[in-house]
Design an enzyme around this catalytic site. Structure first.
Site, PDB file in Angstrom:
ATOM      1  N   ASP A 160       0.828  -1.197   0.000  1.00 36.60           N
ATOM      2  CA  ASP A 160       0.000   0.000   0.000  1.00 36.60           C
ATOM      3  C   ASP A 160       0.869   1.256   0.000  1.00 36.60           C
ATOM      4  O   ASP A 160       1.753   1.423   0.846  1.00 36.60           O
ATOM      5  CB  ASP A 160      -0.894  -0.021   1.241  1.00 36.60           C
ATOM      6  N   GLU A 164       1.275  -0.492  -5.116  1.00 34.12           N
ATOM      7  CA  GLU A 164       0.051   0.289  -5.264  1.00 34.12           C
ATOM      8  C   GLU A 164       0.459   1.753  -5.180  1.00 34.12           C
ATOM      9  O   GLU A 164       0.394   2.382  -4.125  1.00 34.12           O
ATOM     10  CB  GLU A 164      -0.951  -0.081  -4.166  1.00 34.12           C
TER      11      GLU A 164
END
Length: 654
Positions: free
Chosen positions: A383, A412
């Protein structure tokens, strides 16, 4: 002009007798600063420019070391003209390959070349043979066994026939004088990943929403029961958001409001609570043994479990008290929470990568990966890696892959292009992209041509997602089936790695939280949902068929040989992919107008596809199995989104 003392460098010559220049190595990333990427089973084409002053012959060898090998191997590179040299190395192991190039003036071959010309000119070569004999005698000092005996004998009685013959030449070339050879200033590397790094289909779900009972929190065992569904859809990666305990302080409620209900489940990315931190599981999901069972059960079905790793903490994370220096303090003594002014995220504390205890922080974060690897996880979706230090990622990924070369990392990182590319260079195996925001044919073509061309294609592996829990693009907010169909086909055929966030995608969820926003109304990020997987309007059959097509057609299993074909309508995009021997050719045509029919004339480069330019060839629809025959490179096409938004067809010789 005064020179900048910091910029001054001194040219250091270690040995002026090294006359061969080596440059232009390929593949390389930033002059060898970073490793290129390939897949196990690939054949790596290695090229280099090598030359010397004057007209002497040179010899060039590629030196390479495979993962786990104790010794280096050497392969002669072949001249390709214009001082370019090439060879191919089979990549048979997962891990990091090291490469170097050695080159030297080949005095023996230079001498033989000149001797042949002198013989052809009927010149006296007595002295030349004495020069050659000295070279043979010198080679004999480096040889052993029978070869040494042969060389010593030849040096004593060297004749023109011996000198120009193949037998003696082959032996002499085995023992060259490489005392003044040149090598690359910076060795090169290639990271070889398992096949799933090149070809994967990801399905994202929230474990807490897998319960058939809307009043009960989903568990890992519910996810195990959902594996049948994921397998039927044809996905080989099941990705789950963070499964760690969720903080209570400042917990978010539905639609990102402040929680006013003790039963609100909170945001999975607010990691850490009294039950533990990054190496613990949320108690409502089950136990670590349940998670291990999920991983092993999925793997038996051909599905890898990918886990979300978010390096941030809730205010309740154990590290907040145990390691306060890992967080940035505010003047009032409180810890700095995450902000994107004017938005405030009091439920999340970022780590401070400028901490005085940065080494302790690095070790702890790397240990998070190692913990989950021990539980069987080999794929991580990371993330927001662009908000953490690049130096940390380069160290951590290389350190982990040294012990676990099959582990993959998906970045990401929806951020600036150079930042995304830097993350790929320092080790991320795949990356999210701008695919979602390329919304007309011209933009999509330009973007894919960038991604599939060197140098980008040597280090950056795209993973295309039509939607994520954070991204509901305006194209999908129309709610039209054609928009979902088109974006699915584009993602699944343009990229060999793609994913969807479901069941929101197949059930065509399309309502934003507010006008102009890209976030879902009633998002699973903030609440538990119950989904009707058997809904009549579901796209599940189309998705399953698309994934079967990908499995059945090698052309769609890599980013190689993507070729855009001209079509005289700006709303239509046409492209082919084919495998290396062109036995499998897949043509895709997509209509970017999800409301209206569009037609145009498609111009195919048939010769480049291995198809006849003056004879019929068969066109097989890979969705419904029907077939027709086309003749010639120009074909009229029409796509009506009320019937279908895309064609995916195989082109075959009749």
């Amino acid at each position: 002009m005064v020179s900048d003392p910091i910029a001054q460098t001194e040219l250091t010559i270690t040995d002026g007798r090294r006359r061969v220049v080596i440059e232009g190595f390929s593949p390389e990333v930033d002059g060898g600063r970073f490793a290129a990427k390939r897949i196990v089973g690939d054949s790596l084409d290695v090229g280099v420019h090598a030359f010397a002053d004057g007209h002497d012959e040179i010899r060039v060898v590629l030196r390479w070391c495979a993962p786990g090998d104790a010794e280096w191997h050497e392969t002669d590179m072949e001249p390709r003209g214009n001082d370019e040299w090439q060879t191919t190395v089979p990549l048979t192991k997962v891990g990091r390959y090291e490469f170097n190039v050695a080159a030297w003036v080949d005095r023996w071959e230079t001498w033989r070349h000149d001797l042949a010309k002198r013989v052809d000119a009927n010149q006296d070569v007595t002295v030349d043979l004495r020069i050659g004999a000295a070279m043979v005698a010198d080679a004999a000092t480096r040889a052993t066994g029978d070869h040494a005996k042969v060389l010593k004998s030849a040096a004593a009685t060297l004749t023109t026939e011996q000198a120009l013959g193949d037998e003696l030449d082959a032996i002499v070339e085995l023992y060259p004088d490489r005392s003044v050879q040149s090598t690359l200033e910076t060795p090169r590397a290639v990271v070889v990943d398992p096949e799933i790094a090149r070809f994967s289909a990801w399905y994202e779900l929230f474990p807490r929403s897998t319960s058939p009972d809307p009043t009960r929190h989903g568990t890992f065992r519910d996810v195990i029961n959902r594996l049948d569904y994921v397998q039927q859809l044809g996905f080989n990666v099941l990705y789950m958001p963070p499964i760690s305990p969720i903080g209570r302080q400042f917990r978010k409620g539905p639609n990102n409001t402040a929680s006013e209900n003790a039963d609100d489940p909170g945001v999975p990315w607010a990691i850490g609570g009294p039950e533990g931190g990054h190496d613990a599981v949320h108690p409502d999901l089950g136990t670590i043994d349940d998670f291990r069972e999920l991983v092993s059960t999925a793997r038996r079905r051909g599905i890898e479990v990918a886990l979300d790793i978010a390096f941030q903490a809730s205010p309740d994370h154990p590290w907040v008290k145990e390691h306060p220096t890992w967080f940035r303090a505010r003047p009032d003594g409180t810890i700095q929470y995450a902000e994107n002014p004017p938005k405030k995220y009091q439920d999340i504390y970022p780590f401070d990568f400028e901490s005085s205890d940065w080494r302790g922080l690095w070790d702890a974060l790397a240990d998070v990966f190692r913990f989950w690897i021990e539980q069987g996880v080999t794929i991580f979706r990371v993330d927001n890696p662009h908000t953490k230090a690049f130096a940390f990622w380069e160290w951590a990924i290389n350190d982990i892959k040294r012990d676990h070369p099959d582990v993959l990392f998906l970045a990401e990182a929806f951020t600036r292009p150079k930042v995304m590319y830097r993350l790929a260079k320092i080790g991320f195996s795949q990356s999210y992209t701008y695919f979602t925001w390329r919304n007309n044919a011209a933009e999509m073509r330009e973007y894919l041509e960038e991604l599939t061309s060197p140098p980008v294609s040597d280090f950056f592996r795209p993973n295309f997602w039509p939607n994520t829990p954070d991204i509901l693009h305006a194209d999908l907010q129309t709610g039209t089936r054609a928009a979902f169909e088109a974006r699915l086909v584009l993602a699944a055929t343009l990229s060999s790695n793609y994913g969807i966030y479901g069941p929101a995608f197949e059930l065509m969820e399309h309502t934003p939280r507010e006008p102009g926003a890209e976030e879902y109304l009633d998002s699973e990020k903030y609440e538990q949902r119950t989904w009707d997987l058997d809904a009549a309007h579901s796209l599940r059959d189309l998705i399953a068929r698309m994934n079967r097509v990908r499995q059945e057609h090698p052309a769609l299993q890599s980013m190689d040989r993507l070729w855009f074909h001209d079509i005289d309508n700006p709303f239509l995009l046409a492209y082919t992919k084919n495998n290396e021997d062109r036995s499998d050719v897949v043509l895709t045509i997509v209509n970017f107008d999800y409301e209206h029919a569009h037609g145009g004339v498609l111009s195919l480069g048939l010769e480049g596809l291995g198809l006849p330019i003056d004879r019929p060839f068969r066109v097989v629809d890979l969705f419904d199995g029907t077939s027709t025959v086309w003749t010639g490179p120009r074909v009229p096409i029409e796509l009506n989104p009320q019937e279908r938004a895309a064609y995916v067809v195989a082109l075959r010789r009749v």
